[in-house]
Structures are given as C-alpha cells and as structure tokens.
Design an enzyme around this catalytic site. Structure first.
Site, PDB file in Angstrom:
ATOM      1  N   SER A   1      52.937  -5.357 103.676  1.00 21.45           N
ATOM      2  CA  SER A   1      53.975  -4.638 104.426  1.00 21.45           C
ATOM      3  C   SER A   1      54.078  -5.072 105.877  1.00 21.45           C
ATOM      4  O   SER A   1      55.042  -4.731 106.560  1.00 21.45           O
ATOM      5  CB  SER A   1      53.709  -3.134 104.363  1.00 21.45           C
ATOM      6  OG  SER A   1      52.581  -2.787 105.141  1.00 21.45           O
TER       7      SER A   1
ATOM      8  N   THR B   1      55.413  -0.405 106.561  1.00 23.64           N
ATOM      9  CA  THR B   1      55.361  -0.502 108.027  1.00 23.64           C
ATOM     10  C   THR B   1      54.170   0.323 108.489  1.00 23.64           C
ATOM     11  O   THR B   1      53.754   1.232 107.785  1.00 23.64           O
ATOM     12  CB  THR B   1      56.653   0.103 108.635  1.00 23.64           C
ATOM     13  OG1 THR B   1      57.755  -0.700 108.268  1.00 23.64           O
ATOM     14  CG2 THR B   1      56.605   0.209 110.140  1.00 23.64           C
TER      15      THR B   1
ATOM     16  N   THR C   1      55.898  -4.385 111.362  1.00 24.15           N
ATOM     17  CA  THR C   1      56.406  -4.446 109.986  1.00 24.15           C
ATOM     18  C   THR C   1      56.865  -5.847 109.600  1.00 24.15           C
ATOM     19  O   THR C   1      57.184  -6.663 110.478  1.00 24.15           O
ATOM     20  CB  THR C   1      57.622  -3.498 109.822  1.00 24.15           C
ATOM     21  OG1 THR C   1      57.973  -3.387 108.444  1.00 24.15           O
ATOM     22  CG2 THR C   1      58.843  -3.998 110.586  1.00 24.15           C
TER      23      THR C   1
ATOM     24  N   ARG D   1      68.030  -9.959 109.639  1.00 23.33           N
ATOM     25  CA  ARG D   1      68.070  -8.492 109.714  1.00 23.33           C
ATOM     26  C   ARG D   1      66.867  -7.970 110.500  1.00 23.33           C
ATOM     27  O   ARG D   1      65.730  -8.348 110.261  1.00 23.33           O
ATOM     28  CB  ARG D   1      68.059  -7.904 108.305  1.00 23.33           C
ATOM     29  CG  ARG D   1      68.060  -6.361 108.251  1.00 23.33           C
ATOM     30  CD  ARG D   1      66.683  -5.789 108.126  1.00 23.33           C
ATOM     31  NE  ARG D   1      66.679  -4.337 107.891  1.00 23.33           N
ATOM     32  CZ  ARG D   1      65.580  -3.589 107.924  1.00 23.33           C
ATOM     33  NH1 ARG D   1      64.409  -4.124 108.186  1.00 23.33           N
ATOM     34  NH2 ARG D   1      65.638  -2.300 107.700  1.00 23.33           N
TER      35      ARG D   1
ATOM     36  N   THR E   1      58.377   5.234 109.813  1.00 13.45           N
ATOM     37  CA  THR E   1      58.366   4.228 108.758  1.00 13.45           C
ATOM     38  C   THR E   1      59.385   4.650 107.702  1.00 13.45           C
ATOM     39  O   THR E   1      59.722   5.830 107.611  1.00 13.45           O
ATOM     40  CB  THR E   1      56.985   4.080 108.098  1.00 13.45           C
ATOM     41  OG1 THR E   1      56.630   5.338 107.501  1.00 13.45           O
ATOM     42  CG2 THR E   1      55.911   3.690 109.094  1.00 13.45           C
ATOM     43  N   GLY E   2      59.832   3.698 106.922  1.00 13.09           N
ATOM     44  CA  GLY E   2      60.837   4.001 105.907  1.00 13.09           C
ATOM     45  C   GLY E   2      62.112   3.238 106.197  1.00 13.09           C
ATOM     46  O   GLY E   2      62.097   2.255 106.957  1.00 13.09           O
TER      47      GLY E   2
END
Ligand code: ASP
Length: 271
Positions: free
Chosen positions: A12, A124, A142, A152, A175-176
C-alpha cells in the site's frame, strides 16, 4: 513511516506499492510540523522508495511545499536517494493479472484464478503524533489507488486533505478513497471541528457526514450508502485521540509504551 515504505510485503505504500495502469509505481506523501508551522509534499514520485522522507526534506530544506513527478525525483536524487525499481514480484504479478482481466476481448487471455485479482485497492498510512509537551505533527504516505491513471494524485500529498496539523489545536489525516476526501478538505475540516470543541471521534464523524453529503450519485448504492470507505484519524494537543470511518474499521494507537488496535466509530454497516 519509512519502515513500512521499505517493507516489500506492504503493497500500500513505498517499495512494493501497487502500480498505476501502466505498471509504474507512483508514490504520494505529505507532512506538517506544528512547532515550525512547516509543510512538505511529493506527488507522483517514481523510483524512490521513501516518499515521506522526501516530503520531510522539502519541509526542512526548501521554501516550497509541494514537488511532483520528475522534479520531485531529481530533488530526491540531489539529497542522495537512490533510483530503484519499486515493483516487487508480488506487485508486478498483481498488475499483470489486472491487465489480463481488463477485457475479455483483448489479446491478453483472462486469468482464471481470481485469488490475487484486485479491481482497485486502496492502502495508505496516516500518522498523527503529539509530544508530552503538546507539540504536534502529521504525515501521510501512499502508493495511491492501484491501477490509477498515470499522473493521478490522491488526497495523501494534499495539505489539508491527506493530513493537516495546527500546533494550537490538533492533527488529523485520512485513508481511503482520496477523491472523496479532497472535495471536503477533510484533514483541515477535521482540525477545524476540533478547534470548535468537538472530541476527536466526533470531529471525524462530522467530516464523514460532509463527505456523504458531497458524494456523487454514481458512488452511492440504492440505500444512499457510499460504495467506498474513508477513515479519518485525529489527535488533540492534549493527547485525546479518535478515528471514524464510513464502515467499521480499525486504527492503531501508540501511547509511548504500548501499541493498541482499536475499532473506529462509523456511520454505516455493510448489508
Ligand atoms: N487515500 C489514498 C488515495 O486516494 C488511498 C488509500 O488511502 O488507500 O490515494
């Protein structure tokens, strides 16, 4: 941070992080230091294992805040970082499988075993810290969303989204799904909720309610629940802490002696 970034088994962040749609690992990170009111960030950094370290160097040694892409890499190399291949056998294999299964009509035969197939994976680390004297800092690192469009950049390197720190109040991060956070400037918003007196867990929940209100219809299910998860973490100058997520999740806390895993507060349960 650096320990996790260097760990090839953590897919991650950093080395071994899952790559973008072209199989290239692009890393994002940002940090803030409360006492000096400084910030540093890198976006879409390639071939350098520890983006959080590069963000810290920007914070410490430049009058800038945010470097991206090739310039960020050249900056890291000038400080002695090594240019390295960030793909591991695991992350290359995961990307090859994703690419093979992208379309049943392309010339890559679909991979029957779907064990390792990941549609899009998040992952992350955000760390918010307070000293016994009440000084605060925050950092987020991340490899971003797996299989993302090259270039991106998510929320993690964006000051005020991926993390935010105000030495008078507290620090927060996330995070997410980064796109959902960027739209509400969630790190900043959570610290603002702390400033007006909310407890850390409530501050995180309040930010999540704003996220839901800002979520596009295509990302909501029939019950109006988000089709993604997002977590906010917060700590105050006095050492109070909390975390909340859209769906049940966990977070780690270290009080200087012991680390503990705790459940987050949450807005929704899964069907
Ligand atoms: N927030 C990260 C991003 O959108 C992903 C994650 O937290 O897993 O890049």
């Amino acid at each position: 941070m650096k320990i996790q970034e260097l760990d090839p088994n953590d897919d991650s962040v950093g080395y071994g992080g899952l790559p973008n749609a072209e199989g290239v690992v692009q890393l994002d990170a940002s940090c803030m230091h409360g006492p000096t009111k400084r910030a540093g960030a890198v976006g879409a950094l390639e071939n350098i294992k520890t983006p959080s370290e590069v963000a810290k160097l920007i914070l410490k040694y430049t009058s800038h805040i945010f470097l991206v892409g090739e310039g960020a890499k050249r900056f890291a190399l000038s400080f002695g970082f090594k240019e390295e291949d960030l793909l591991t056998e695991h992350s290359r294999e995961a990307w090859l499988r994703w690419r093979a299964n992208l379309s049943p009509t392309d010339n890559y035969l679909d991979v029957p075993d779907s064990d390792h197939l990941v549609v899009t994976k998040t992952g992350t680390i955000n760390c918010d810290a307070v000293t016994p004297q009440g000084d605060l800092s925050s950092v987020t690192t991340t490899s971003g969303l797996s299989w993302k469009i090259p270039g991106r950049v998510g929320d993690s390197p964006i000051i005020g989204a991926g993390q935010y720190c105000d030495n008078d109040v507290g620090a927060a991060g996330s995070t997410g799904l980064g796109e959902a956070n960027i739209k509400v400037c969630g790190g900043f918003l959570t610290v603002e909720h702390l400033r007006r007196g909310l407890k850390p867990t409530d501050a995180c929940l309040e930010t999540l309610k704003r996220v839901v209100a800002e979520t596009e219809a295509r990302l909501l299910d029939a019950q109006g629940k988000p089709k993604f998860d997002l977590v906010f973490y917060a700590v105050t100058k006095r050492g109070e802490f909390g975390a909340a997520s859209l769906y049940p999740n966990h977070f780690a806390v270290h009080d200087g002696t012991d680390a503990k895993i705790r459940d987050t507060a949450y807005l929704f349960t899964r069907a």
